[in-house]
Design a protein around this motif. Sequence first.
Motif, short mmCIF file in Angstrom:
data_model
loop_
_atom_site.label_atom_id
_atom_site.label_comp_id
_atom_site.label_asym_id
_atom_site.label_seq_id
_atom_site.Cartn_x
_atom_site.Cartn_y
_atom_site.Cartn_z
N TYR A 207 0.88 -1.17 0.00
CA TYR A 207 0.00 0.00 0.00
C TYR A 207 0.92 1.23 0.00
O TYR A 207 1.56 1.52 0.99
CB TYR A 207 -0.94 0.00 1.23
CG TYR A 207 -1.82 1.22 1.24
CD1 TYR A 207 -2.92 1.32 0.39
CD2 TYR A 207 -1.53 2.31 2.06
CE1 TYR A 207 -3.70 2.46 0.35
CE2 TYR A 207 -2.30 3.45 2.04
CZ TYR A 207 -3.39 3.52 1.18
OH TYR A 207 -4.15 4.67 1.15
N ARG A 208 0.99 1.91 -1.15
CA ARG A 208 2.01 2.95 -1.32
C ARG A 208 1.66 4.27 -0.65
O ARG A 208 2.53 5.09 -0.38
CB ARG A 208 2.23 3.23 -2.81
CG ARG A 208 2.88 2.08 -3.52
CD ARG A 208 3.01 2.38 -4.99
NE ARG A 208 1.70 2.37 -5.64
CZ ARG A 208 1.53 2.19 -6.94
NH1 ARG A 208 2.56 2.04 -7.73
NH2 ARG A 208 0.31 2.19 -7.46
N GLY A 209 0.34 4.49 -0.44
CA GLY A 209 -0.08 5.77 0.11
C GLY A 209 -0.03 6.86 -0.95
O GLY A 209 0.39 6.61 -2.09
N PRO B 18 4.57 7.67 -4.01
CA PRO B 18 4.73 7.51 -5.45
C PRO B 18 4.96 8.82 -6.20
O PRO B 18 5.52 8.81 -7.30
CB PRO B 18 3.41 6.86 -5.91
CG PRO B 18 2.54 6.76 -4.74
CD PRO B 18 3.27 7.20 -3.52
N VAL B 19 4.54 9.93 -5.63
CA VAL B 19 4.68 11.22 -6.31
C VAL B 19 5.92 11.97 -5.84
O VAL B 19 6.69 12.50 -6.63
CB VAL B 19 3.44 12.11 -6.06
CG1 VAL B 19 3.57 13.44 -6.80
CG2 VAL B 19 2.17 11.39 -6.50
N PRO C 36 9.45 8.65 -5.01
CA PRO C 36 9.38 7.34 -5.67
C PRO C 36 10.63 6.49 -5.42
O PRO C 36 10.57 5.27 -5.51
CB PRO C 36 9.21 7.68 -7.16
CG PRO C 36 9.60 9.11 -7.30
CD PRO C 36 9.33 9.76 -5.97
N ALA C 37 11.74 7.15 -5.08
CA ALA C 37 12.96 6.39 -4.82
C ALA C 37 12.77 5.44 -3.63
O ALA C 37 13.34 4.35 -3.59
CB ALA C 37 14.13 7.34 -4.54
N GLU D 129 9.93 3.94 -2.83
CA GLU D 129 9.16 2.81 -3.35
C GLU D 129 10.09 1.86 -4.12
O GLU D 129 10.09 0.65 -3.91
CB GLU D 129 8.08 3.39 -4.28
CG GLU D 129 7.17 2.39 -4.94
CD GLU D 129 6.17 3.10 -5.88
OE1 GLU D 129 5.92 4.33 -5.70
OE2 GLU D 129 5.65 2.45 -6.79
N LEU D 130 10.90 2.45 -5.00
CA LEU D 130 11.80 1.66 -5.83
C LEU D 130 12.80 0.89 -4.97
O LEU D 130 12.99 -0.32 -5.13
CB LEU D 130 12.55 2.59 -6.79
CG LEU D 130 13.50 1.93 -7.78
CD1 LEU D 130 12.71 1.21 -8.87
CD2 LEU D 130 14.44 2.95 -8.41
N MET E 209 11.14 -1.96 -3.00
CA MET E 209 10.79 -3.13 -3.80
C MET E 209 12.04 -3.93 -4.15
O MET E 209 12.03 -5.17 -4.10
CB MET E 209 10.04 -2.71 -5.06
CG MET E 209 8.69 -2.07 -4.72
SD MET E 209 7.39 -2.45 -5.89
CE MET E 209 7.85 -1.44 -7.24
N LYS F 155 -3.70 -1.60 -6.28
CA LYS F 155 -4.42 -0.62 -7.09
C LYS F 155 -5.88 -0.60 -6.66
O LYS F 155 -6.29 -1.40 -5.85
CB LYS F 155 -4.27 -0.97 -8.57
CG LYS F 155 -2.84 -0.71 -9.05
CD LYS F 155 -2.78 -0.42 -10.52
CE LYS F 155 -1.36 0.03 -10.88
NZ LYS F 155 -1.19 0.15 -12.33
N GLY G 83 17.36 4.51 -6.77
CA GLY G 83 16.85 5.87 -7.00
C GLY G 83 17.70 6.98 -6.41
O GLY G 83 17.20 8.09 -6.20
N MET H 182 17.77 10.77 -7.38
CA MET H 182 16.67 11.67 -7.03
C MET H 182 16.86 12.36 -5.67
O MET H 182 16.09 13.25 -5.32
CB MET H 182 15.36 10.88 -6.96
CG MET H 182 15.04 10.05 -8.17
SD MET H 182 13.99 10.92 -9.30
CE MET H 182 12.54 11.16 -8.29
#
Lengths: 166, 292
Positions: free
Chosen positions: B7-9, B13-14, B17-18, B20-21, B24, B38, B273, B276
Amino acid sequence: MTEKVHVPTSSFAEELAAIPGGEVVNKCIQCGICTASCAVARYTDEYRPRQLIQKILLGEREEVLKSRLPWLCMTCRLCEERCQEGVSPAEVFHAVRILAAREGYVPPEFRRVMDSLLNNGWLLADSYTDFEEEEREDMGLDPDLGWNDKFLKRIKDLLPIAEGEK
Amino acid sequence: MREILLYRGCTTPVRLPAYELATMNVLKELGVKAIPMKDVTCCGAQFVESLSPDAFAVIGGRILALAEDEEMDILTLCGACSGSLKITKHNLDNDPGLRRKVNDTLAEEGLKYTGKTRVLHLLQILAQEIGYDEIERHIVRPYNGLKIAAHYGCHVTRPFEIVQVDDPENPTIIDRLAEIAGAEAVDYPGKTRCCGGPMLAMDTTVATKIGQEKIFNVGLVGANVILTACEFCDLQLTQCQFDEAIKPSKRIPVMPITQFLGAAMGIDEERLGFEMNRISPDSVLEALQEGR
Ligand code: SF4
Ligand code: SF4
């Protein structure tokens, strides 16, 4: 029996006690540990959790419900961790916010966020531009975030804010 | 490979994102596949939470029910998302009346909350599900001579009775993970204090001051990097350093724990990432040793 330190002018504390989280307010002994551990209190002149709880105990209903102060709590819960009496100022102010919202007192900052949330289903729809999408693509992340934008609209009657312009 | 729903929240993601990346890719290396969820909505933290307990319960309940439908647990990256989903789960598990109400609404979409799904914050996956020993086996380029300051994030660790992550007054997970990666974890005044992030909604000046106090305290003990486990804290502790009160040369790099671990695990920088990061991570990455 402990001595009664506060002589309330209304049943505000009882009203709050009926909201989950608000029931602990009566245990406060006004020691001030919460204010001493609070970062918001350190950097603002007006925000003092102990004092706000005192107003609640004294029954200053209208003043507290209309005030911005309960909305300044970051819910960081450091005070709650430290309070020796088992009071959580964060929970108490949360209960105040819920009551305030029911009566239409929601700060404009929260109102604006709620509008966008109801429309889009998430908070940053307006900030998610082509630029960020490309950034994600470059990183090998899926640019389609797949948010559901219908569900919040469907349940918006549950939110006091959706009722009308105030 | 084990699978978990991510669950990204709203924010990660905006704006980060680094995180998240890196998460994962680090989890994949450690044998856990994180699959982004999703068709979800915002978890309702702070905003819906402040306005209506019923709306908050149904919003969180739907996210949990979607995961139940997939028969998977939920992984959260954000302290606020983690806190809201765990509090909602706690409320739904302990209040049959509330659960009935929520399920009435969810039934329209053929969903049902029963309580099967667990909500795990990233720190729990790392420390409890994967375990320190397993992570240690993956460290191939340990840091050398690097001091880290851990910032846990209030909503990650409090209230303990519900979130069950780490000791709220003396948390250790990030410190231990960093030490496994070869760094020295240092304590600093106000370690368990808030980053000021939640205050951004109401007063950015106060939020910045609260964040800067942390930066100042971290600087006092000579830490070279601040490690986070929540994108909100990460962004806030970075942002507050772009202010005239802090000289550019005095900025302290801030990064999520997974970026930091990933580098020591030998994962390519671009898969973490790093390009960034707003405050250059070079001084941190230079402390990596080759081979072990
Ligand atoms: S809430 Fe707790 S810490 Fe704050 S004044 Fe009351 S008893 Fe003391
Ligand atoms: S929870 Fe609220 S009142 Fe308590 S220390 Fe944090 S900001 Fe201050």
